[in-house]
Design an enzyme around this catalytic site. Structure first.
Site, PDB file in Angstrom:
ATOM      1  N   ARG A 107       0.721  -1.064   0.371  1.00  0.00           N
ATOM      2  CA  ARG A 107       0.209   0.005   0.395  1.00  0.00           C
ATOM      3  C   ARG A 107       0.986   1.119   0.404  1.00  0.00           C
ATOM      4  O   ARG A 107       2.134   1.177   0.212  1.00  0.00           O
ATOM      5  CB  ARG A 107      -0.826  -0.047   1.169  1.00  0.00           C
ATOM      6  CG  ARG A 107      -0.373  -0.012   2.407  1.00  0.00           C
ATOM      7  CD  ARG A 107       0.182   1.604   3.521  1.00  0.00           C
ATOM      8  NE  ARG A 107       0.703   1.258   4.463  1.00  0.00           N
ATOM      9  CZ  ARG A 107       1.847   1.817   4.234  1.00  0.00           C
ATOM     10  NH1 ARG A 107       2.929   2.845   3.275  1.00  0.00           N
ATOM     11  NH2 ARG A 107       2.810   2.423   5.534  1.00  0.00           N
ATOM     12  N   GLU A 123      -0.473  11.522   7.728  1.00  0.00           N
ATOM     13  CA  GLU A 123       1.031  10.761   8.000  1.00  0.00           C
ATOM     14  C   GLU A 123       1.008  11.332   9.786  1.00  0.00           C
ATOM     15  O   GLU A 123       1.261  12.408   9.920  1.00  0.00           O
ATOM     16  CB  GLU A 123       1.499  10.958   6.830  1.00  0.00           C
ATOM     17  CG  GLU A 123       3.037  10.301   6.854  1.00  0.00           C
ATOM     18  CD  GLU A 123       2.506   8.570   6.330  1.00  0.00           C
ATOM     19  OE1 GLU A 123       2.223   8.029   6.812  1.00  0.00           O
ATOM     20  OE2 GLU A 123       2.436   9.614   4.609  1.00  0.00           O
ATOM     21  N   HIS A 124       1.473   9.745  10.206  1.00  0.00           N
ATOM     22  CA  HIS A 124       1.009  10.103  11.880  1.00  0.00           C
ATOM     23  C   HIS A 124       0.301  10.429  12.587  1.00  0.00           C
ATOM     24  O   HIS A 124      -0.232  11.582  13.803  1.00  0.00           O
ATOM     25  CB  HIS A 124       2.799  11.429  12.280  1.00  0.00           C
ATOM     26  CG  HIS A 124       4.446  10.718  11.865  1.00  0.00           C
ATOM     27  ND1 HIS A 124       4.100   9.677  12.644  1.00  0.00           N
ATOM     28  CD2 HIS A 124       4.765  10.878  11.059  1.00  0.00           C
ATOM     29  CE1 HIS A 124       5.765   9.413  12.029  1.00  0.00           C
ATOM     30  NE2 HIS A 124       5.940   9.556  10.980  1.00  0.00           N
ATOM     31  N   ASP A 136      -2.168   8.134  12.844  1.00  0.00           N
ATOM     32  CA  ASP A 136      -2.561   7.080  13.606  1.00  0.00           C
ATOM     33  C   ASP A 136      -3.040   6.488  14.702  1.00  0.00           C
ATOM     34  O   ASP A 136      -3.565   6.427  14.985  1.00  0.00           O
ATOM     35  CB  ASP A 136      -2.055   5.467  13.178  1.00  0.00           C
ATOM     36  CG  ASP A 136      -0.941   5.423  12.813  1.00  0.00           C
ATOM     37  OD1 ASP A 136       0.005   6.268  13.389  1.00  0.00           O
ATOM     38  OD2 ASP A 136      -0.153   4.456  12.694  1.00  0.00           O
ATOM     39  N   GLY A 159       8.436   1.019   2.998  1.00  0.00           N
ATOM     40  CA  GLY A 159       7.600   1.322   3.288  1.00  0.00           C
ATOM     41  C   GLY A 159       6.632   1.205   2.541  1.00  0.00           C
ATOM     42  O   GLY A 159       5.317   1.960   2.782  1.00  0.00           O
ATOM     43  N   SER A 178       5.006  -1.457   2.630  1.00  0.00           N
ATOM     44  CA  SER A 178       4.292  -2.636   3.853  1.00  0.00           C
ATOM     45  C   SER A 178       4.659  -3.978   2.812  1.00  0.00           C
ATOM     46  O   SER A 178       3.287  -4.489   3.307  1.00  0.00           O
ATOM     47  CB  SER A 178       2.245  -2.327   3.579  1.00  0.00           C
ATOM     48  OG  SER A 178       2.933  -2.335   5.067  1.00  0.00           O
ATOM     49  N   ASP A 191      -2.050  -0.131   7.700  1.00  0.00           N
ATOM     50  CA  ASP A 191      -1.702  -1.157   6.331  1.00  0.00           C
ATOM     51  C   ASP A 191      -2.613  -2.250   6.102  1.00  0.00           C
ATOM     52  O   ASP A 191      -2.890  -2.936   5.266  1.00  0.00           O
ATOM     53  CB  ASP A 191       0.215  -1.736   7.464  1.00  0.00           C
ATOM     54  CG  ASP A 191       1.208  -0.331   7.225  1.00  0.00           C
ATOM     55  OD1 ASP A 191       0.421   0.831   6.688  1.00  0.00           O
ATOM     56  OD2 ASP A 191       2.227  -1.132   7.893  1.00  0.00           O
ATOM     57  N   TYR A 224      10.685   8.233  16.445  1.00  0.00           N
ATOM     58  CA  TYR A 224       9.196   7.222  16.525  1.00  0.00           C
ATOM     59  C   TYR A 224       8.353   7.601  18.012  1.00  0.00           C
ATOM     60  O   TYR A 224       7.622   7.645  18.084  1.00  0.00           O
ATOM     61  CB  TYR A 224       8.874   6.415  15.967  1.00  0.00           C
ATOM     62  CG  TYR A 224       7.514   5.385  15.640  1.00  0.00           C
ATOM     63  CD1 TYR A 224       6.422   5.820  15.200  1.00  0.00           C
ATOM     64  CD2 TYR A 224       6.833   4.523  16.921  1.00  0.00           C
ATOM     65  CE1 TYR A 224       4.947   5.958  15.193  1.00  0.00           C
ATOM     66  CE2 TYR A 224       5.941   4.038  16.644  1.00  0.00           C
ATOM     67  CZ  TYR A 224       5.067   4.542  16.231  1.00  0.00           C
ATOM     68  OH  TYR A 224       3.664   3.420  15.691  1.00  0.00           O
TER      69      TYR A 224
END
Ligand code: ADP
Ligand code: MG
Length: 389
Positions: free
Chosen positions: A31, A37-38, A40, A128, A130, A176, A226
């Protein structure tokens, strides 16, 4: 290779390796996230699509009781998984994605049949896109075929996610595995990471295409970074008196600016803005407002670069090149996609210009960075499926 070609190829590989035709074939896609982005882990929205790159598996019952034999047709490597006892982590490393899924089946009280399996994947590994979720969701789908028990796609995604958590040690969100399991051809998936509600957003206008540009770099500082971003988001939410940044508005954040450090404020500004941009982008896709969607993608990139600070020189170089090509050259928008510090960019472009844009990005990226990018275009593809069986 398109999917029918890939299915024929893996069937031939199975035949060569095991001396008979496979009984089942299953596939699941990688995917790319168009925007969101960031968001979730802040209970926000994401807007991914499945890409025309798949993990694919062919299988048949085995006479060797109590085990599953797996042949990796790309790397010509074999693995054996003991299923006569609770499945554990083991070697080779890639087998853990399958082991995790099998363990999940055992925990559900399912009897796993002894199988011979051949697999390969056209999802670039570790870029990246997935490849890990593709492998997990493909394994669940193969087991669905081999046991003859239908699995609800959301349950499928959650089973795959648990495999990634427990057997790959990656505490990923739900994006993902959800898009790999629930994707539909010609559609994006607007996913609410708080409620797990999903909405398929049609993107069937043939005049636009998506380009995936792999920078082919991966800066290894993502682990600690992260965790730090997650902590900063939690800190901002607590200053704002909300459960998560999903519950905060831009106005609330402005009013509370003095309560937090400048860095924490900027992290929160990215998340609050990005959640809003993602909802707007879904609306833009619904109305085929491509310049509008493109501008949101550029804004997302700037925010990830300046406020969230998860971009890198190579990702920025790709976005600068696409900005130079511009609307006249057929680019609507571009941004880094995935966690950051390397990996891929995604660009929204005019279909007619795909070849010219691809050549231009490849040439300019090489000049700017000295690195060869890998670039391909994809329509929003179908999610996991049983191809045979
Ligand atoms: P991503 O999911 O973005 O591709 P990850 O680091 O999560 O990156 O997963 C990449 C890892 O998944 C690889 O290092 C490899 O161990 C494993 N993997 C995925 N697909 C395959 C495959 N087809 N063959 C071997 N290993 C694979
Ligand atoms: Mg992964």
């Amino acid at each position: 290779m398109n999917l029918p070609e890939l299915a024929a190829h893996i069937a031939a590989e199975f035949q060569k390796h095991y001396g008979r035709a496979p009984r089942w074939i299953a596939a699941a896609p990688g995917r790319v996230n168009l925007i969101g982005e960031h968001t979730d882990y802040n209970d926000g929205f994401v807007l991914p699509l499945a890409i025309e790159r798949y993990a694919i598996m062919a299988a048949d019952n085995s006479v060797a009781a109590g085990k599953i034999s797996i042949y990796d047709a790309a790397f010509k490597e074999n693995a054996t998984i003991d299923i006569s006892a609770p499945v554990t982590k083991g070697e080779p490393k890639w087998s853990n994605y399958l082991r995790g899924v099998l363990a999940g089946f055992q925990q559900r009280g399912e009897i796993i049949p002894a199988l011979d399996v051949a697999f390969l994947s056209t999802v670039p590994l570790g870029g990246g896109l997935s490849s890990s979720a593709a492998l997990e969701v493909c394994t669940v789908t193969l087991m669905e075929a081999a046991t003859g028990k239908k699995i609800d796609p959301i349950e499928k995604a959650l089973l795959a996610q648990k495999a990634e958590h427990d057997f790959a040690g990656v505490p990923c969100g739900i994006m993902d595995q959800f898009i790999s399991a629930l994707g539909r051809e010609g559609h994006l998936l607007l996913l609410d990471c708080r409620t797990r509600q999903t909405e398929l957003v049609p993107m069937s206008d043939p005049s636009v295409a998506l380009l995936v540009i792999n920078t082919n770099v991966k800066h290894e500082l993502s682990g600690g970074e992260y965790a730090e971003r997650r902590a900063q988001c939690a800190e901002a939410a607590s200053h704002l008196g909300v459960k998560s940044l999903r519950d905060a508005t831009a106005d609330q954040l402005e009013n509370a600016k003095t309560k937090m450090s400048e860095v924490v404020y900027r992290r929160a500004r990215h998340v609050v803005g990005e959640i809003e941009r993602t909802v707007h982008a879904a609306e833009g896709v619904r109305h085929a407002n491509w310049p509008g969607v493109g501008n949101l993608m550029y804004a997302s990139h700037a925010s990830l670069r300046d406020d969230y600070e998860v971009s890198c020189a190579e990702l920025d170089a790709v976005v600068e090149i696409t900005e130079d090509i511009g609307y006249r050259g057929g680019v609507y928008g571009c941004r880094m996609t995935g966690g950051g510090f390397g990996g891929c960019c995604v660009a929204l472009v005019k279909t007619d210009c795909v070849d010219a844009i691809t050549k231009k990005i490849a040439a300019d990226y090489k000049i700017k960075t000295g690195i060869e990018a890998a670039i391909f275009s994809s329509r929003p593809a179908a999610g996991a499926m049983i191809i045979k069986g």
